[in-house]
Design a protein around this motif. Structure first.
Motif, PDB file in Angstrom:
ATOM      1  N   LEU A 119     -15.955  -4.259  -4.958  1.00  0.00           N
ATOM      2  CA  LEU A 119     -16.495  -3.204  -4.101  1.00  0.00           C
ATOM      3  C   LEU A 119     -17.990  -3.380  -3.861  1.00  0.00           C
ATOM      4  CD1 LEU A 119     -16.016  -0.391  -2.733  1.00  0.00           C
ATOM      5  CD2 LEU A 119     -16.648   0.628  -4.936  1.00  0.00           C
ATOM      6  N   ALA A 120     -18.728  -3.735  -4.906  1.00  0.00           N
ATOM      7  CA  ALA A 120     -20.182  -3.746  -4.769  1.00  0.00           C
ATOM      8  C   ALA A 120     -20.845  -4.648  -5.804  1.00  0.00           C
ATOM      9  CB  ALA A 120     -20.736  -2.329  -4.910  1.00  0.00           C
ATOM     10  N   VAL A 121     -21.981  -5.197  -5.387  1.00  0.00           N
ATOM     11  CA  VAL A 121     -22.869  -5.928  -6.293  1.00  0.00           C
ATOM     12  C   VAL A 121     -24.208  -5.203  -6.243  1.00  0.00           C
ATOM     13  CG1 VAL A 121     -24.041  -8.108  -6.767  1.00  0.00           C
ATOM     14  CG2 VAL A 121     -21.709  -8.123  -5.844  1.00  0.00           C
ATOM     15  N   ARG A 156     -10.756  14.771  -8.142  1.00  0.00           N
ATOM     16  CA  ARG A 156     -10.690  14.695  -6.686  1.00  0.00           C
ATOM     17  C   ARG A 156     -12.135  14.657  -6.174  1.00  0.00           C
ATOM     18  NH1 ARG A 156      -6.163  17.908  -7.645  1.00  0.00           N
ATOM     19  NH2 ARG A 156      -4.293  16.728  -7.086  1.00  0.00           N
ATOM     20  N   TRP A 157     -12.295  14.154  -4.936  1.00  0.00           N
ATOM     21  CA  TRP A 157     -13.644  13.921  -4.403  1.00  0.00           C
ATOM     22  C   TRP A 157     -14.536  15.154  -4.543  1.00  0.00           C
ATOM     23  CZ3 TRP A 157     -16.249   9.738  -3.638  1.00  0.00           C
ATOM     24  CH2 TRP A 157     -17.413   9.760  -2.884  1.00  0.00           C
ATOM     25  N   ASP A 158     -13.988  16.345  -4.190  1.00  0.00           N
ATOM     26  CA  ASP A 158     -14.828  17.555  -4.211  1.00  0.00           C
ATOM     27  C   ASP A 158     -14.936  18.165  -5.599  1.00  0.00           C
ATOM     28  OD1 ASP A 158     -12.295  18.446  -4.408  1.00  0.00           O
ATOM     29  OD2 ASP A 158     -12.315  19.685  -2.595  1.00  0.00           O
ATOM     30  N   GLU A 159     -14.312  17.538  -6.570  1.00  0.00           N
ATOM     31  CA  GLU A 159     -14.448  18.015  -7.955  1.00  0.00           C
ATOM     32  C   GLU A 159     -15.451  17.181  -8.756  1.00  0.00           C
ATOM     33  OE1 GLU A 159      -9.676  19.207  -8.534  1.00  0.00           O
ATOM     34  OE2 GLU A 159     -10.480  17.289  -9.278  1.00  0.00           O
ATOM     35  N   ILE A 160     -15.909  16.077  -8.167  1.00  0.00           N
ATOM     36  CA  ILE A 160     -16.829  15.180  -8.907  1.00  0.00           C
ATOM     37  C   ILE A 160     -18.100  15.947  -9.288  1.00  0.00           C
ATOM     38  CG2 ILE A 160     -18.332  13.148  -8.648  1.00  0.00           C
ATOM     39  CD1 ILE A 160     -16.057  11.860  -7.008  1.00  0.00           C
ATOM     40  N   PRO A 161     -18.515  15.841 -10.567  1.00  0.00           N
ATOM     41  CA  PRO A 161     -19.721  16.573 -10.995  1.00  0.00           C
ATOM     42  C   PRO A 161     -21.006  15.889 -10.509  1.00  0.00           C
ATOM     43  CG  PRO A 161     -18.781  15.338 -12.838  1.00  0.00           C
ATOM     44  CD  PRO A 161     -17.843  15.139 -11.678  1.00  0.00           C
ATOM     45  N   TRP A 162     -21.266  16.042  -9.202  1.00  0.00           N
ATOM     46  CA  TRP A 162     -22.360  15.304  -8.565  1.00  0.00           C
ATOM     47  C   TRP A 162     -23.721  15.579  -9.198  1.00  0.00           C
ATOM     48  CZ3 TRP A 162     -20.835  11.412  -5.887  1.00  0.00           C
ATOM     49  CH2 TRP A 162     -19.607  11.455  -5.201  1.00  0.00           C
ATOM     50  N   ASP A 163     -23.890  16.735  -9.796  1.00  0.00           N
ATOM     51  CA  ASP A 163     -25.184  17.063 -10.396  1.00  0.00           C
ATOM     52  C   ASP A 163     -25.346  16.481 -11.796  1.00  0.00           C
ATOM     53  OD1 ASP A 163     -25.838  18.483  -8.155  1.00  0.00           O
ATOM     54  OD2 ASP A 163     -25.168  20.414  -8.966  1.00  0.00           O
ATOM     55  N   SER A 164     -24.296  15.865 -12.307  1.00  0.00           N
ATOM     56  CA  SER A 164     -24.349  15.354 -13.686  1.00  0.00           C
ATOM     57  C   SER A 164     -23.916  13.902 -13.739  1.00  0.00           C
ATOM     58  CB  SER A 164     -23.437  16.200 -14.587  1.00  0.00           C
ATOM     59  OG  SER A 164     -23.743  17.577 -14.489  1.00  0.00           O
ATOM     60  N   ILE A 165     -24.350  13.126 -12.742  1.00  0.00           N
ATOM     61  CA  ILE A 165     -24.013  11.698 -12.699  1.00  0.00           C
ATOM     62  C   ILE A 165     -25.087  10.920 -13.466  1.00  0.00           C
ATOM     63  CG2 ILE A 165     -23.771   9.707 -11.168  1.00  0.00           C
ATOM     64  CD1 ILE A 165     -21.391  11.601 -11.009  1.00  0.00           C
ATOM     65  N   ALA A 173     -21.789   3.620  -5.909  1.00  0.00           N
ATOM     66  CA  ALA A 173     -20.431   3.046  -5.944  1.00  0.00           C
ATOM     67  C   ALA A 173     -19.399   4.072  -5.480  1.00  0.00           C
ATOM     68  CB  ALA A 173     -20.103   2.553  -7.351  1.00  0.00           C
ATOM     69  N   LEU A 174     -19.578   5.336  -5.859  1.00  0.00           N
ATOM     70  CA  LEU A 174     -18.643   6.372  -5.415  1.00  0.00           C
ATOM     71  C   LEU A 174     -18.727   6.533  -3.895  1.00  0.00           C
ATOM     72  CD1 LEU A 174     -19.149   8.987  -8.272  1.00  0.00           C
ATOM     73  CD2 LEU A 174     -17.058   7.696  -7.800  1.00  0.00           C
ATOM     74  N   ASP A 175     -19.932   6.569  -3.350  1.00  0.00           N
ATOM     75  CA  ASP A 175     -20.100   6.686  -1.901  1.00  0.00           C
ATOM     76  C   ASP A 175     -19.450   5.503  -1.180  1.00  0.00           C
ATOM     77  OD1 ASP A 175     -21.443   9.062  -2.122  1.00  0.00           O
ATOM     78  OD2 ASP A 175     -23.446   8.193  -1.906  1.00  0.00           O
TER      79      ASP A 175
ATOM     80  N   GLU B 183     -16.936 -15.340  10.697  1.00  0.00           N
ATOM     81  CA  GLU B 183     -16.825 -13.963  10.196  1.00  0.00           C
ATOM     82  C   GLU B 183     -18.212 -13.429   9.855  1.00  0.00           C
ATOM     83  OE1 GLU B 183     -14.011 -13.336   7.026  1.00  0.00           O
ATOM     84  OE2 GLU B 183     -12.842 -15.041   7.706  1.00  0.00           O
ATOM     85  N   HIS B 184     -18.354 -12.140  10.004  1.00  0.00           N
ATOM     86  CA  HIS B 184     -19.674 -11.577   9.723  1.00  0.00           C
ATOM     87  C   HIS B 184     -19.662 -10.467   8.682  1.00  0.00           C
ATOM     88  CE1 HIS B 184     -21.754 -13.958  12.644  1.00  0.00           C
ATOM     89  NE2 HIS B 184     -20.734 -13.770  13.447  1.00  0.00           N
ATOM     90  N   GLU B 185     -18.552  -9.776   8.542  1.00  0.00           N
ATOM     91  CA  GLU B 185     -18.545  -8.589   7.696  1.00  0.00           C
ATOM     92  C   GLU B 185     -17.573  -8.777   6.547  1.00  0.00           C
ATOM     93  OE1 GLU B 185     -20.288  -5.837   7.832  1.00  0.00           O
ATOM     94  OE2 GLU B 185     -21.372  -6.237   9.679  1.00  0.00           O
ATOM     95  N   PHE B 186     -17.947  -9.554   5.566  1.00  0.00           N
ATOM     96  CA  PHE B 186     -16.991  -9.723   4.478  1.00  0.00           C
ATOM     97  C   PHE B 186     -17.619  -9.500   3.114  1.00  0.00           C
ATOM     98  CE2 PHE B 186     -18.735 -13.805   3.469  1.00  0.00           C
ATOM     99  CZ  PHE B 186     -19.028 -14.402   4.685  1.00  0.00           C
ATOM    100  N   SER B 187     -18.796  -8.892   3.073  1.00  0.00           N
ATOM    101  CA  SER B 187     -19.483  -8.761   1.787  1.00  0.00           C
ATOM    102  C   SER B 187     -19.202  -7.419   1.128  1.00  0.00           C
ATOM    103  CB  SER B 187     -20.989  -8.896   1.976  1.00  0.00           C
ATOM    104  OG  SER B 187     -21.367 -10.232   1.873  1.00  0.00           O
ATOM    105  N   PRO B 188     -19.231  -7.403  -0.215  1.00  0.00           N
ATOM    106  CA  PRO B 188     -19.251  -6.125  -0.907  1.00  0.00           C
ATOM    107  C   PRO B 188     -20.597  -5.463  -0.649  1.00  0.00           C
ATOM    108  CG  PRO B 188     -19.678  -7.885  -2.445  1.00  0.00           C
ATOM    109  CD  PRO B 188     -19.393  -8.529  -1.124  1.00  0.00           C
ATOM    110  N   ALA B 189     -20.685  -4.202  -1.013  1.00  0.00           N
ATOM    111  CA  ALA B 189     -21.944  -3.490  -0.820  1.00  0.00           C
ATOM    112  C   ALA B 189     -23.023  -4.049  -1.736  1.00  0.00           C
ATOM    113  CB  ALA B 189     -21.735  -2.016  -1.106  1.00  0.00           C
ATOM    114  N   THR B 190     -24.255  -3.883  -1.312  1.00  0.00           N
ATOM    115  CA  THR B 190     -25.388  -4.194  -2.179  1.00  0.00           C
ATOM    116  C   THR B 190     -26.255  -2.939  -2.249  1.00  0.00           C
ATOM    117  OG1 THR B 190     -26.502  -5.096  -0.249  1.00  0.00           O
ATOM    118  CG2 THR B 190     -25.350  -6.652  -1.669  1.00  0.00           C
ATOM    119  N   ASN B 191     -27.354  -3.029  -2.982  1.00  0.00           N
ATOM    120  CA  ASN B 191     -28.215  -1.853  -3.118  1.00  0.00           C
ATOM    121  C   ASN B 191     -28.485  -1.212  -1.753  1.00  0.00           C
ATOM    122  OD1 ASN B 191     -28.449  -3.110  -5.594  1.00  0.00           O
ATOM    123  ND2 ASN B 191     -30.596  -2.563  -5.850  1.00  0.00           N
ATOM    124  N   PRO B 192     -28.331   0.095  -1.640  1.00  0.00           N
ATOM    125  CA  PRO B 192     -28.725   0.745  -0.379  1.00  0.00           C
ATOM    126  C   PRO B 192     -30.235   0.676  -0.208  1.00  0.00           C
ATOM    127  CG  PRO B 192     -28.122   2.391  -2.024  1.00  0.00           C
ATOM    128  CD  PRO B 192     -27.839   1.044  -2.644  1.00  0.00           C
TER     129      PRO B 192
END
Lengths: 202, 202
Positions: A119-121, A156-165, A173-175, B183-192
């Motif tokens: 998903l992410a680096v 569930r998405w709207d139950e995530i404790p967003w203020d306590s991450i 990563a959640l976004d 291809e152009h869009e195949f990466s995982p996310a990186t730091n926003p």
């Protein structure tokens, strides 16, 4: 022989000194110098000569879901004790990043997960950390806290404790997970499958 | 004080011992034991008590192109001295993976590159290595060998010395680059991007 308990949070830090005898005054690699043939300062132990080559560390973890609910763990250890995080932790030797993400899900939440894709680096160069976060599915909704978690839960998405991450990367990563729920092909390549062995007789 | 030159290839290995005096018999963290509070064997120095937490290492590199030609470097160091590789090497502290890939392109081929996207994540758990390989563009075709390269070159696809490639992951990354050229869009996310600062006065 006196023994120091090693705090879990210190296990992957710059190192930890274990007293070898009550007479010794352990110091470890604390002197900064440039070894001959190198081009950077390294930490050297002036007792034994060991050069401690420090390298960035890899954190592996997952956004793991059961149906529309996401697994989160409330941290039992510092930093950010009491706050919610994804199952993630330092990669160990001789495992793949996906294996590490599975191991962490088990260690922190007694969760069995199946990896979907990377998903992410995320990178935190200030502390020389690279995080590889997978999208994953829980194989069952049965989860319970491991030794590094106070509690675990499926949100569930709207139950995530967003203020306590616990950490910004958990938010990120959640976004990202939410944004890419319906995408399937966004990963970089990983190791190709090994070549199948040739048929017997060829 | 006797000094050992540290071979470049050993700089990021399990560690290297630098003699501290002609009388000492340096050993470093060579005893395997499980520190109290831990759950795995670690390497401990019985002279000074230092616990050497070994972690997987990150290699960063790129498939960097100038028009339809790809940058390759012929290795001046072991392993695989004399064979061709991508500009890549061990990530250093306090840099991002993309910065590391740029640094390696400069160190090995005096090449200035622009990172496009993350092409591949390869893993070699046997040696606890994770490779992050970027797709990149050369900012100019001016390249020359750095200290770890015998020669460097820009190769069209059918000119690549396929029989003299240093490592399987170089093959994999080149194949992946070719497969995904369009291809152009195949990466995982990186730091926003960091949040922009609020306007002055708010």
């Amino acid at each position: 022989m006196p023994r120091l308990a090693v705090p879990l949070a210190a296990r992957h830090g710059l190192g930890h000194i274990m007293p070898m005898s009550s007479e010794s005054s352990p110091r470890g690699p604390i002197a900064r110098m440039i070894p001959e043939g190198d081009d950077r300062q390294r930490l050297v132990c002036t007792d034994c000569g060991f050069i401690n080559y420090e390298n960035p560390k890899i954190v592996v973890g997952s956004v793991a879901a059961w149906e529309d609910r996401i697994l989160l763990c409330r941290r039992a250890i510092e930093p950010s004790r009491g706050l919610w995080t994804l199952p993630a932790g330092y990669m160990e030797l001789n495992e793949t990043t996906a294996e590490g993400a599975k191991r962490e899900a088990w260690e922190e939440a007694r969760a069995r997960i199946e990896i979907d894709c990377l998903l992410a680096v995320y990178e935190i160069p200030r502390i020389s950390q690279v995080q590889l976060i997978y999208r994953a599915r829980l194989r069952s909704p049965d989860v319970e806290p491991g030794p590094e978690s106070l509690e675990v839960g499926l949100f569930r998405w709207d139950e995530i404790p967003w203020d306590s991450i616990a950490f910004p990367t958990v938010h990120w990563a959640l976004d990202e997970y939410d944004k890419r729920r319906r995408e399937h092909e966004f990963s970089p390549a990983t190791n190709p499958e090994p070549e199948p062995p040739p048929p017997v007789g060829l």
